[in-house]
Design an enzyme around this catalytic site. Structure first.
Site, mmCIF file in Angstrom:
data_model
loop_
_atom_site.group_PDB
_atom_site.id
_atom_site.type_symbol
_atom_site.label_atom_id
_atom_site.label_comp_id
_atom_site.label_asym_id
_atom_site.label_seq_id
_atom_site.Cartn_x
_atom_site.Cartn_y
_atom_site.Cartn_z
ATOM 1 N N LYS A 111 0.833 -1.209 0.000
ATOM 2 C CA LYS A 111 0.000 0.000 0.000
ATOM 3 C C LYS A 111 0.867 1.260 0.000
ATOM 4 O O LYS A 111 0.640 2.185 -0.771
ATOM 5 C CB LYS A 111 -0.921 0.030 1.237
ATOM 6 N N ARG B 102 -9.528 0.710 8.903
ATOM 7 C CA ARG B 102 -9.152 -0.662 9.246
ATOM 8 C C ARG B 102 -10.258 -1.379 9.996
ATOM 9 O O ARG B 102 -10.110 -2.562 10.300
ATOM 10 C CB ARG B 102 -7.917 -0.648 10.136
ATOM 11 N N ARG C 1 -0.472 -8.647 13.521
ATOM 12 C CA ARG C 1 -1.030 -7.663 12.586
ATOM 13 C C ARG C 1 -1.899 -8.355 11.547
ATOM 14 O O ARG C 1 -2.945 -7.845 11.147
ATOM 15 C CB ARG C 1 0.104 -6.877 11.902
ATOM 16 N N ARG D 28 12.278 -5.860 5.087
ATOM 17 C CA ARG D 28 11.952 -4.494 4.668
ATOM 18 C C ARG D 28 12.740 -3.423 5.409
ATOM 19 O O ARG D 28 12.953 -3.519 6.613
ATOM 20 C CB ARG D 28 10.451 -4.310 4.920
ATOM 21 N N ARG E 228 11.342 -0.871 10.696
ATOM 22 C CA ARG E 228 10.253 -0.637 11.639
ATOM 23 C C ARG E 228 10.325 -1.621 12.795
ATOM 24 O O ARG E 228 10.588 -2.799 12.603
ATOM 25 C CB ARG E 228 8.907 -0.793 10.921
HETATM 26 P P1 AMP Z 1 0.842 0.553 9.177
HETATM 27 O O1 AMP Z 1 2.006 1.458 8.969
HETATM 28 O O2 AMP Z 1 -0.367 0.963 8.370
HETATM 29 O O3 AMP Z 1 1.191 -0.894 8.999
HETATM 30 O O4 AMP Z 1 0.405 0.726 10.711
HETATM 31 C C1 AMP Z 1 1.279 0.405 11.783
HETATM 32 C C2 AMP Z 1 0.492 0.235 13.077
HETATM 33 O O5 AMP Z 1 -0.185 1.466 13.399
HETATM 34 C C3 AMP Z 1 -0.622 -0.794 13.031
HETATM 35 O O6 AMP Z 1 -0.130 -2.113 13.286
HETATM 36 C C4 AMP Z 1 -1.538 -0.290 14.152
HETATM 37 O O7 AMP Z 1 -1.002 -0.570 15.434
HETATM 38 C C5 AMP Z 1 -1.471 1.213 13.952
HETATM 39 N N1 AMP Z 1 -2.489 1.696 12.973
HETATM 40 C C6 AMP Z 1 -2.244 2.287 11.771
HETATM 41 N N2 AMP Z 1 -3.381 2.634 11.151
HETATM 42 C C7 AMP Z 1 -4.389 2.238 11.980
HETATM 43 C C8 AMP Z 1 -5.821 2.292 11.892
HETATM 44 N N3 AMP Z 1 -6.446 2.816 10.817
HETATM 45 N N4 AMP Z 1 -6.529 1.782 12.934
HETATM 46 C C9 AMP Z 1 -5.928 1.266 14.024
HETATM 47 N N5 AMP Z 1 -4.584 1.161 14.163
HETATM 48 C C10 AMP Z 1 -3.814 1.650 13.147
#
Ligand code: AMP
Length: 215
Positions: A13, A88, A172, A127, A161
């Site tokens: 994404k 989400r 996740r 990554r 990360r």
């Molecule tokens: P990402 O970078 O999108 O993989 O997000 C990293 C982490 O941020 C996720 O594993 C969640 O802990 C939190 N997070 C990001 N976006 C959301 C969302 N829309 N709702 C809830 N938690 C989120």
């Protein structure tokens, strides 16, 4: 044009969003990036979410909806929004619909990046990104340049990360299947969903997305 990129962690994404920002003047709204920024700058909210993110759990709907609301109100003059990692949950999806309606903006497409779990584990465990410009690297498919400098911007500050490890990834993924995958049915029922093959190479995925947006 406003779109959602939907898919599990590691589906690509962020990579696809960055391409759309560069080629179409769109604005990427990544709640993951916003939360990481809050965490790194040590704000009260950032401290609150740090453990939740490290475990790979979802942070509360209230927090992420608040972040998106602020950005939608503050950002003007561009080729549209790309929602990356948001919504989400069904509650976030409903809130996004209401926020867009209130500001008179349509949601044009929801693009699902389809991938399988095995590929995700391989992708995520290798990554890294450039800490300056965000260019994405992978130990196997796109190693960091031998001279230690980012090929896009020349900086030499690469980051991994904290939640890109197998245990957190498993969590996740579980969160994705339990709470996010119902959105596929939700947007399908709203006649907005298009699936593209997220396992094709990056350029092919870019082309598939362009076809959807230009149709
Ligand atoms: P990402 O970078 O999108 O993989 O997000 C990293 C982490 O941020 C996720 O594993 C969640 O802990 C939190 N997070 C990001 N976006 C959301 C969302 N829309 N709702 C809830 N938690 C989120």
């Amino acid at each position: 044009m406003n779109i959602i990129l939907l898919g599990p962690p590691g589906a690509g994404k962020g990579t696809q969003a960055r391409h759309l920002v560069e080629t179409r003047n769109m604005v990427q709204l990544s709640t993951g990036d916003m939360l990481r920024e809050a965490k790194d700058s040590g704000t009260e909210m950032g401290n609150l979410v740090a453990d939740v993110m490290a475990r790979g759990d979802l942070v509360t709907d209230e927090i992420v909806i608040g972040l998106i609301r602020e950005k939608l109100e503050d950002t003007t003059d561009h080729g549209g929004f790309i929602f990356d990692g948001f919504p989400r949950t069904l509650m976030q999806a409903t809130a996004l619909g209401e926020l867009l309606e209130a500001t008179g903006k349509p949601l044009d497409h929801v693009i699902q990046l389809g991938v399988d779990d095995e590929a995700l584990v391989a992708r995520i465990s290798g990554r890294s990104t450039c800490g300056n410009c965000g260019e994405v690297y992978h130990d196997v498919t796109k190693p960091q340049p031998a001279d230690g400098k980012c090929e896009k911007c020349g900086a030499s500050d690469f980051k991994r990360r904290a939640d890109d490890n197998e245990e957190s990834l498993r969590n996740r993924l579980m969160e994705y299947y339990k709470k996010t995958s119902p959105l596929l049915g939700y947007y399908y029922a709203h006649n907005m969903l298009t699936r593209v093959d997220g396992l094709a190479d990056i350029k092919e995925v870019q082309d598939s997305i362009s076809k959807v947006l230009d149709a």
